[in-house]
Write a protein that holds these residues in place. Structure first.
Motif, PDB file in Angstrom:
ATOM      1  N   TRP A 260      -7.526  -0.192  -4.543  1.00  0.00           N
ATOM      2  CA  TRP A 260      -7.021   0.962  -3.578  1.00  0.00           C
ATOM      3  C   TRP A 260      -7.432   0.234  -2.236  1.00  0.00           C
ATOM      4  CZ3 TRP A 260      -3.687   3.894  -1.781  1.00  0.00           C
ATOM      5  CH2 TRP A 260      -4.115   4.864  -0.658  1.00  0.00           C
ATOM      6  N   LEU A 261      -6.379  -0.140  -1.197  1.00  0.00           N
ATOM      7  CA  LEU A 261      -6.624  -0.814   0.119  1.00  0.00           C
ATOM      8  C   LEU A 261      -6.560   0.438   1.100  1.00  0.00           C
ATOM      9  CD1 LEU A 261      -4.603  -3.797  -0.671  1.00  0.00           C
ATOM     10  CD2 LEU A 261      -6.800  -3.787   0.165  1.00  0.00           C
ATOM     11  N   GLY A 262      -5.924   1.548   0.819  1.00  0.00           N
ATOM     12  CA  GLY A 262      -5.938   2.725   1.906  1.00  0.00           C
ATOM     13  C   GLY A 262      -5.070   2.409   3.057  1.00  0.00           C
ATOM     14  N   ASP A 263      -6.017   2.476   4.242  1.00  0.00           N
ATOM     15  CA  ASP A 263      -5.142   2.205   5.646  1.00  0.00           C
ATOM     16  C   ASP A 263      -5.852   0.625   6.192  1.00  0.00           C
ATOM     17  OD1 ASP A 263      -7.948   2.657   6.323  1.00  0.00           O
ATOM     18  OD2 ASP A 263      -7.473   4.364   7.649  1.00  0.00           O
ATOM     19  N   TRP A 264      -6.382   0.056   5.153  1.00  0.00           N
ATOM     20  CA  TRP A 264      -6.649  -1.537   5.431  1.00  0.00           C
ATOM     21  C   TRP A 264      -7.789  -1.454   6.500  1.00  0.00           C
ATOM     22  CZ3 TRP A 264      -3.808  -4.974   2.595  1.00  0.00           C
ATOM     23  CH2 TRP A 264      -3.933  -6.302   2.799  1.00  0.00           C
ATOM     24  N   GLY A 265      -8.881  -0.493   6.109  1.00  0.00           N
ATOM     25  CA  GLY A 265      -9.823  -0.621   7.138  1.00  0.00           C
ATOM     26  C   GLY A 265      -9.586  -0.106   8.363  1.00  0.00           C
ATOM     27  N   GLY A 266      -8.767   0.887   8.403  1.00  0.00           N
ATOM     28  CA  GLY A 266      -8.067   1.347   9.619  1.00  0.00           C
ATOM     29  C   GLY A 266      -7.253   0.593  10.587  1.00  0.00           C
ATOM     30  N   ALA A 267      -6.810  -0.326  10.229  1.00  0.00           N
ATOM     31  CA  ALA A 267      -5.865  -1.201  10.611  1.00  0.00           C
ATOM     32  C   ALA A 267      -4.579  -0.508  10.877  1.00  0.00           C
ATOM     33  CB  ALA A 267      -5.699  -2.727  10.025  1.00  0.00           C
ATOM     34  N   TYR A 268      -4.232   0.332   9.974  1.00  0.00           N
ATOM     35  CA  TYR A 268      -2.759   0.683   9.743  1.00  0.00           C
ATOM     36  C   TYR A 268      -2.958   2.353  10.401  1.00  0.00           C
ATOM     37  CZ  TYR A 268      -1.652  -3.493   6.733  1.00  0.00           C
ATOM     38  OH  TYR A 268      -1.605  -4.664   6.445  1.00  0.00           O
ATOM     39  N   ALA A 269      -2.280   2.532  11.130  1.00  0.00           N
ATOM     40  CA  ALA A 269      -2.415   4.093  11.631  1.00  0.00           C
ATOM     41  C   ALA A 269      -1.658   4.816  10.655  1.00  0.00           C
ATOM     42  CB  ALA A 269      -1.855   4.210  13.079  1.00  0.00           C
ATOM     43  N   MET A 270      -2.107   6.072  10.265  1.00  0.00           N
ATOM     44  CA  MET A 270      -1.639   6.836   9.478  1.00  0.00           C
ATOM     45  C   MET A 270      -1.371   8.339   9.810  1.00  0.00           C
ATOM     46  SD  MET A 270      -1.219   5.341   6.188  1.00  0.00           S
ATOM     47  CE  MET A 270      -1.650   3.620   5.709  1.00  0.00           C
ATOM     48  N   ASP A 271      -0.384   9.064   9.512  1.00  0.00           N
ATOM     49  CA  ASP A 271      -0.280  10.412   9.715  1.00  0.00           C
ATOM     50  C   ASP A 271      -1.203  11.051   9.078  1.00  0.00           C
ATOM     51  OD1 ASP A 271       1.796  10.655  11.620  1.00  0.00           O
ATOM     52  OD2 ASP A 271       3.347  11.310  10.178  1.00  0.00           O
ATOM     53  N   ALA A 272      -1.514  12.345   9.476  1.00  0.00           N
ATOM     54  CA  ALA A 272      -2.644  13.320   8.957  1.00  0.00           C
ATOM     55  C   ALA A 272      -1.976  13.597   7.567  1.00  0.00           C
ATOM     56  CB  ALA A 272      -2.933  14.627   9.642  1.00  0.00           C
ATOM     57  N   GLY A 273      -3.033  13.310   6.554  1.00  0.00           N
ATOM     58  CA  GLY A 273      -2.426  13.909   5.308  1.00  0.00           C
ATOM     59  C   GLY A 273      -1.964  12.673   4.335  1.00  0.00           C
ATOM     60  N   VAL A 274      -1.581  11.461   4.850  1.00  0.00           N
ATOM     61  CA  VAL A 274      -1.169  10.494   3.878  1.00  0.00           C
ATOM     62  C   VAL A 274      -2.066   9.892   3.191  1.00  0.00           C
ATOM     63  CG1 VAL A 274       0.070   8.381   3.824  1.00  0.00           C
ATOM     64  CG2 VAL A 274       0.960   9.933   5.676  1.00  0.00           C
ATOM     65  N   LEU A 275      -3.037   9.483   3.763  1.00  0.00           N
ATOM     66  CA  LEU A 275      -4.017   9.039   2.846  1.00  0.00           C
ATOM     67  C   LEU A 275      -4.670   9.989   1.694  1.00  0.00           C
ATOM     68  CD1 LEU A 275      -6.447   6.716   5.136  1.00  0.00           C
ATOM     69  CD2 LEU A 275      -4.677   6.119   3.501  1.00  0.00           C
ATOM     70  N   GLN A 276      -5.104  11.073   2.219  1.00  0.00           N
ATOM     71  CA  GLN A 276      -5.448  12.145   1.267  1.00  0.00           C
ATOM     72  C   GLN A 276      -4.588  12.545   0.053  1.00  0.00           C
ATOM     73  OE1 GLN A 276      -8.676  13.684   1.715  1.00  0.00           O
ATOM     74  NE2 GLN A 276      -8.276  14.015  -0.507  1.00  0.00           N
ATOM     75  N   THR A 277      -3.306  12.534   0.382  1.00  0.00           N
ATOM     76  CA  THR A 277      -2.155  13.004  -0.594  1.00  0.00           C
ATOM     77  C   THR A 277      -2.547  11.714  -1.770  1.00  0.00           C
ATOM     78  OG1 THR A 277      -0.869  14.205   0.607  1.00  0.00           O
ATOM     79  CG2 THR A 277       0.186  13.094  -1.178  1.00  0.00           C
ATOM     80  N   CYS A 278      -1.998  10.467  -0.980  1.00  0.00           N
ATOM     81  CA  CYS A 278      -2.308   9.175  -2.114  1.00  0.00           C
ATOM     82  C   CYS A 278      -3.708   9.370  -2.947  1.00  0.00           C
ATOM     83  CB  CYS A 278      -2.431   7.919  -1.385  1.00  0.00           C
ATOM     84  SG  CYS A 278      -0.761   7.818  -0.717  1.00  0.00           S
TER      85      CYS A 278
END
Length: 491
Positions: A260-278
């Motif tokens: 799981w690479l998530g937001d690439w260590g913060g490199a990719y900005a994400m809307d609230a809830g995107v990471l948590q949903t995944c």
């Protein structure tokens, strides 16, 4: 409305083959559904006459079964040619252009028995992941008609989730297949580069970014369409044969390792809830016997982005230079297309070489990762579906976007190096908008990804994860959805 269209394309094909259903019945239900919801969604453009579609369905019922798609209604993305239909590519430059032949993968779909009912909408030249253009207008999200359906295969995704087609082709240069699949709660496969030969006028050797691929409501549907679209053709230098995917969907996920690479260590900005949903969804892979491990960023995101932007611009400049150099057609190009072309024109040969070297380094690192993991997982989008009146997000979580497509950066790791990536549904936010995850695998692992998707789909209850067609039919933009905020999983 008939519940015929609640079935998967594979089930419909099986019932047409055994005469449990007729192609005419399926076609009539499809045309009724188009009449019901397309006025709101605007996913199907350049439709064929109902009488012609029904005549083809009647002929299908009266002839020998042609293949796995026999009698199934499909629509072709408006970047590809389907003989006799309008191919505008969403551009006023090509408005009124009628195709004189089929692109190869379209011909293969027809040869397998598919019946084309029209085209699916796309942004101008497929640029950007929001499906709007001056020729056919905007495709909206069936889960909320105020929002974007994504793109550039937004018309295909919206048509699929509403049952206006049984199957759909998509194309994916920069997430154009995965992003709309995520935003419409369906499946879409960006195949290994070359597996589905793509007709590309001009240079067929240098530019290895864009692919055509299958989209469907189930992984089995996606595999069925992939097996028709894929395969070697001597006219396409990067094409190849690969074993059929459909027979390889059995088996479990026991012992598989996913990174799981998530937001690439913060490199990719994400809307609230995107990471948590995944991340909530990922826990269900563990229930299926797989191990999910959070891994640190394996490569510099900014390096990949620089390589991507320049190689993509170089490809766009090569393909659209003639339109740019002609003052009459240049005046009709949208600003994003002009920016792509001018950026590509400014590159030197050695700079292109350096950018290709970066992608080679990333491909090498990926091979090391795939020696440890069966697949890597990322969100399929960095934002939830945004308002239909936007052109693109200008910022994410307070971080400004410096190009019209920077908000899609999360799809670049797969696109840059031609590996396969499958979007699977991940769930919904509190507003009832869908999100997806992309599963990445090594080259030629298309069937393995679809097997993973099939086990995921088997575990999900998607009956509550469809748009409210009655609300769409009412032509109101107040969508009172009946689905839950996340997909339910069977115990």
């Amino acid at each position: 409305m008939s519940n015929i269209l609640d079935q998967s394309a594979a089930d419909l094909a099986d019932k047409i083959k055994t005469k449990e259903l007729s192609s005419v019945e399926v076609m009539q239900a499809t045309l009724d559904r188009i009449d019901q919801v397309n006025g709101t969604v605007n996913a199907i453009v350049s439709p064929r006459a109902h009488e012609a579609c029904l005549a083809d369905a009647k002929a299908a019922d009266e002839t020998e079964n042609k293949g796995p798609l026999h009698g199934l209604p499909v629509a072709i993305k408006d970047l590809a040619n389907a003989d006799g239909l309008h191919t505008s590519m969403g551009s006023p430059i090509f408005e009124g252009n009628i195709a004189q032949n089929d692109d190869l993968f379209v011909a293969r779909m027809k040869a397998a028995g598919a019946i084309v009912v029209g085209k699916t909408n796309t942004p101008e030249f497929g640029l950007g992941s929001h499906t709007y253009n001056p020729v056919h207008g905007t495709t909206v999200n069936p889960f909320d008609p105020n929002k974007s359906a994504g793109g550039s295969s937004g018309g295909a995704a919206a048509a699929l989730v509403t049952g206006m087609v049984a199957l759909a082709d998509g194309s994916d240069m920069m997430g154009s297949l995965r992003n709309p699949a995520a935003w419409n709660n369906i499946y879409g496969l960006r195949p290994t580069y070359g597996l589905v030969p793509l007709d590309m006028p001009g240079d067929m050797f240098s530019h290895q970014l864009a692919v055509a691929g299958p989209m469907g409501r189930t992984p089995r549907d996606v595999a069925m369409l992939l097996d028709v679209q894929a395969g070697f053709d001597a006219r396409h230098p990067h094409s190849f044969e690969q074993p059929l995917a459909s027979p390889q969907l059995g088996g479990d996920l026991e012992g598989m390792r996913f990174g799981w690479l998530g937001d690439w260590g913060g490199a990719y900005a994400m809307d609230a809830g995107v990471l948590q949903t995944c991340e909530d969804a990922l826990r269900h892979f563990e229930a299926l016997g797989a191990n999910v491990e959070h891994i640190a960023p394996p490569f510099a995101a900014e390096q990949m982005w620089e390589s991507w932007v320049k190689l993509r611009a170089w490809a766009n400049a090569g393909g659209k230079l003639g339109l740019y150099e002609n003052p009459k057609t240049r005046a009709l190009l949208k600003d994003d297309a002009i920016w792509e072309i001018e950026t590509g024109m400014a590159l030197s040969a050695i700079e292109v070489h350096k950018m290709s070297h970066i992608r080679t380094q990333w491909f090498t690192k990926l091979n090391e990762l795939f020696a440890q993991f069966d697949a890597l997982i990322l969100p399929s989008a960095q934002v939830w579906p945004f308002p239909k009146d936007w052109t693109s997000p200008s910022e994410i979580a307070g971080r400004g976007m410096d190009t019209y497509h920077r908000w899609m950066e999360v799809v670049v790791p797969a696109s840059l190096v031609g590996i396969p990536a499958l979007n699977i549904p991940a769930g919904f936010n509190e507003s009832g908008l869908p999100m997806g995850m992309q599963i990445l695998g090594p080259r030629h692992s298309d069937a393995k990804l679809l097997k993973i998707g099939a086990r995921w789909h088997d575990a999900c209850d998607f009956k509550l994860c469809k748009p409210n067609l009655d609300v769409l039919n009412s032509n109101t933009e107040d969508l009172n959805s009946t689905k839950e905020s996340t997909c339910r999983f069977r115990p």
